[in-house]
Scaffold this motif. Sequence first.
Motif, PDB file in Angstrom:
ATOM      1  N   TYR A 339       0.822  -1.206   0.000  1.00 45.70           N
ATOM      2  CA  TYR A 339       0.000   0.000   0.000  1.00 45.70           C
ATOM      3  C   TYR A 339       0.861   1.262   0.000  1.00 45.70           C
ATOM      4  O   TYR A 339       0.511   2.278  -0.613  1.00 45.70           O
ATOM      5  N   VAL A 344      -0.765   5.146   0.037  1.00 44.97           N
ATOM      6  CA  VAL A 344      -2.079   5.048   0.657  1.00 44.97           C
ATOM      7  C   VAL A 344      -2.030   5.716   2.030  1.00 44.97           C
ATOM      8  O   VAL A 344      -1.140   5.448   2.842  1.00 44.97           O
ATOM      9  N   CYS A 352      -9.280   6.421   2.811  1.00 43.00           N
ATOM     10  CA  CYS A 352      -8.299   6.036   1.793  1.00 43.00           C
ATOM     11  C   CYS A 352      -8.913   5.125   0.726  1.00 43.00           C
ATOM     12  O   CYS A 352      -8.183   4.415   0.018  1.00 43.00           O
ATOM     13  N   GLU A 355      -7.605   5.438  -2.892  1.00 40.69           N
ATOM     14  CA  GLU A 355      -6.225   4.970  -3.021  1.00 40.69           C
ATOM     15  C   GLU A 355      -6.165   3.438  -3.017  1.00 40.69           C
ATOM     16  O   GLU A 355      -5.393   2.836  -3.783  1.00 40.69           O
ATOM     17  N   LEU A 356      -6.979   2.808  -2.188  1.00 34.77           N
ATOM     18  CA  LEU A 356      -7.010   1.345  -2.154  1.00 34.77           C
ATOM     19  C   LEU A 356      -7.506   0.781  -3.485  1.00 34.77           C
ATOM     20  O   LEU A 356      -7.001  -0.245  -3.969  1.00 34.77           O
ATOM     21  N   VAL A 359      -4.618   0.841  -5.939  1.00 33.39           N
ATOM     22  CA  VAL A 359      -3.632  -0.210  -5.672  1.00 33.39           C
ATOM     23  C   VAL A 359      -4.122  -1.543  -6.224  1.00 33.39           C
ATOM     24  O   VAL A 359      -3.398  -2.255  -6.948  1.00 33.39           O
ATOM     25  N   HIS A 360      -5.345  -1.924  -5.878  1.00 34.14           N
ATOM     26  CA  HIS A 360      -5.825  -3.251  -6.252  1.00 34.14           C
ATOM     27  C   HIS A 360      -6.135  -3.346  -7.747  1.00 34.14           C
ATOM     28  O   HIS A 360      -5.964  -4.423  -8.337  1.00 34.14           O
ATOM     29  N   ALA A 372      -0.431  -5.030   2.998  1.00 41.26           N
ATOM     30  CA  ALA A 372      -0.535  -3.821   3.817  1.00 41.26           C
ATOM     31  C   ALA A 372       0.784  -3.654   4.556  1.00 41.26           C
ATOM     32  O   ALA A 372       1.549  -4.600   4.741  1.00 41.26           O
ATOM     33  N   TYR A 378      -5.625   2.217   8.606  1.00 46.20           N
ATOM     34  CA  TYR A 378      -6.352   2.722   7.452  1.00 46.20           C
ATOM     35  C   TYR A 378      -7.804   2.989   7.858  1.00 46.20           C
ATOM     36  O   TYR A 378      -8.389   2.250   8.659  1.00 46.20           O
ATOM     37  N   TRP A 395      -3.062  -8.592   4.655  1.00 46.52           N
ATOM     38  CA  TRP A 395      -3.214  -7.372   5.448  1.00 46.52           C
ATOM     39  C   TRP A 395      -2.390  -7.421   6.739  1.00 46.52           C
ATOM     40  O   TRP A 395      -2.257  -6.413   7.424  1.00 46.52           O
TER      41      TRP A 395
END
Length: 814
Positions: A339, A344, A352, A355-356, A359-360, A372, A378, A395
């Motif tokens: 992240y 993030v 966030c 932003e997540l 990323v994904h 993470a 977060y 995570w």
Amino acid sequence: MKKMIQIRKLFICLLVCSMCVPFFACRQNTTQEPESTTQNTMDAVDSESENHSEPVTDAATEGDSKESSVETETDTGEPPANPDDYINLMSGGKFRYSLIAAEDTYGSVFGLHLQQYLADHGIRIRSPKRVGSGDRESYEIYIGRADGFPEDAMTGIQLDKLGLNGFAIQVYGNNILLCASNDNGLMLACEHMRDHFLDLDGGNTFIPKDYFYVSSNGLYLTEFLLADKAISEYTLTCDEGMEEPATYIAELVYEKCGVRLGSNEEGKKQIRLTADGAAEGEISARFENGDLLIRAADASAMKKAVVCFWFENIATATSTFALDGNFSYTRDLTQTVFYSDFNVTQSENVCCMDELITVHNYANEHGYKVFADYGAKYYISSTGKTVPIKTDVEWGNAEITIDDSVVDVNGRGNWIFTVQSDYTGYTIDNLQTIRRDMNNLGITLPQKSIVTFYDSNTMHYIRKGENANSGSVKTDSIVVDTDGSIDMDAPIMWDFDTITSIHVLPLDETKITVSGGIFTTVANQAPREYTYYSRGIRITRSNVDIRNIRHEIIGEGDSGAPYAGFLSLANCAYVHVENCLLSTHKTYTLLQNTSNSMGSYDIHMAYTISVTFKGCGELTGITDETRWGITGTDYCKNSIYDGCAFSRVDAHRGVANATIRNSVIGRWGAHLTGYGTLLIENSVFFTDHIVSLRGDYGSPWEGDVIIKNCRISPATMTQDAYLITGVNDGTHNFGYDCYMPIHVEIDGLRIDTRGKTYVMADLNPSCHSEDYTPEYNYFVTEKITVKNFISNSDEDILLSPNMILFADTEFVIE
């Protein structure tokens, strides 16, 4: 009919994180005991069960009271070498302690098992009393989840740090505390106390005065070896500038096994964090001359190295773990996404979500695993969006807060994370009918798929009662291979004379794993109406492992709308959920109908096939009647609960084949409708029944129920127990024929009650005469077989309080 009662050693094995832990043990007999001896033992357990006045005082345990304790020939063994450093739990052949249960310990059930163990050795004590129900005594054992405990008892113990199935035992003064983070851990605490300090057969009844023991979680390691050496024989060293990731390693090791690694200690093997020999964009770990070297190019890469190495190799280990001297680990960081690589936001109040998603989306496009960052926080409050997951996710120990207190009902409908398939479904029309005895559809498919049939002309599950409705379209889902063969663990449940549509969803052939994360939901404050919030993790992909997720709920107030589950599984097969710790929700009443309760499940499944929950538990109490049950399911097949501690196992609109094993089920029991084989074994139920067949759907189970080596502990020791309950008075059309279990087999059952025990409740109270004819059939059980039954009552197990209903049922007690 020949009836025999045998007393055997009966074990309930609780499988927690892949380990079998015995839950209780009765005294073993090498030969069959006469019935009179059996009854005397059982009477000793409960002779004081209804007396909740003052517990046994210290004076009484010294011989002043014969009501509270009885003489025993138990040998307490030789005292330890330094007796002044120990407390003897026995005095003059008597147990000197009172059992005190915390307010949140339902029916003092865990203390009752210690009481049972003592009774099996001829030691009679009163049932546990509640905290605050009498004056403090000189010798007390506190058992519970800490509400109401004296402050001095909790010194040095942080319940929120104990984790899944964790527990603590502490001696303070002459008193002893057994506490845990959840009910599952509490059972393990009682087991630990019994095995280590109440070995009445072996003569060990001494506990150190300074005893303090913490088992921090279900993944806790009792042995941690590196190249055949204990982790305690290692020291931490690191290159300059890598002190922070070295601290990560020290913290992770301590959380995992309680060992505090020192730094730069002479004479010890090293866990060394170094850039020497590291390749750019790559991290590695391997042994060299007995030292474990973790390599990364710089401090930033080393932080990632520690997270990747730990959570991919060690985090999920249970009990004992070893890396041998040939261990080698390498990961290409250029194909791994953190992240922090996308900046993030780490915050407790700044969302966030966008932003997540970025990323994904990137990871999904390239097939990269997502991590993470260590110890990150977060925050998510956004609505109308979801984070798509199509690759592995770790995570770790990151904390993710989902704040629904700022989300109104108009923003409730999007899942935070969705584990998605790469495939889309399609329809076919080359089948006109199907039969439940089929093992092959007679068609071919391009790949293994979930096939779902619909008959829109027929309604099933026409619900009765306060939530009555007009039913649901007849449907059935199966897994079909390319040659048309059907997975018979999840067979066809219905005959279809007419099929109006067929949907095919290809199965994902590769497995992905979603692991870790400490999730907190700040509960919504919406009106108490059926406006379900979908704000958790949704799984619509097959072949998924879900591991080590923790979910807590905070901020539940006087009002709140229900949730559609935190873990929600739909239209998927072969999902494995392991070592997850979830929470039950507060029960509310509807605004417009306060007689109707409304609740939320933290686990919801619909149209799933072969889903397994293993070693999962609850943060909230499994016997707490103020909270809703943990699971809610519809249209599921081959559901397995293995080594779980759940408040309820549920199947609304049917499950075909279900298994509950090595588990502990709380206040609500197994609340089911279904078809096929229901297998329940090596499990404990803290209620007055094992199976409750749902009356709102006609209480059907068309198949066999098998109960092996189980135990029931009702709320009170005098109430009657019913192994299978339900109700269907024959006046309502549910859309299908309703069957009681066709065959019931019981082998190894113990009931903690002095009341009567029935196999079947009065499932049709309208049937009170031989000429009764129902409007809609409710087919009666054909045969019931019982053996190895043990009860605190002097009566054998009975068939039912309504013998007219079961007049044609064959009932055999062996």
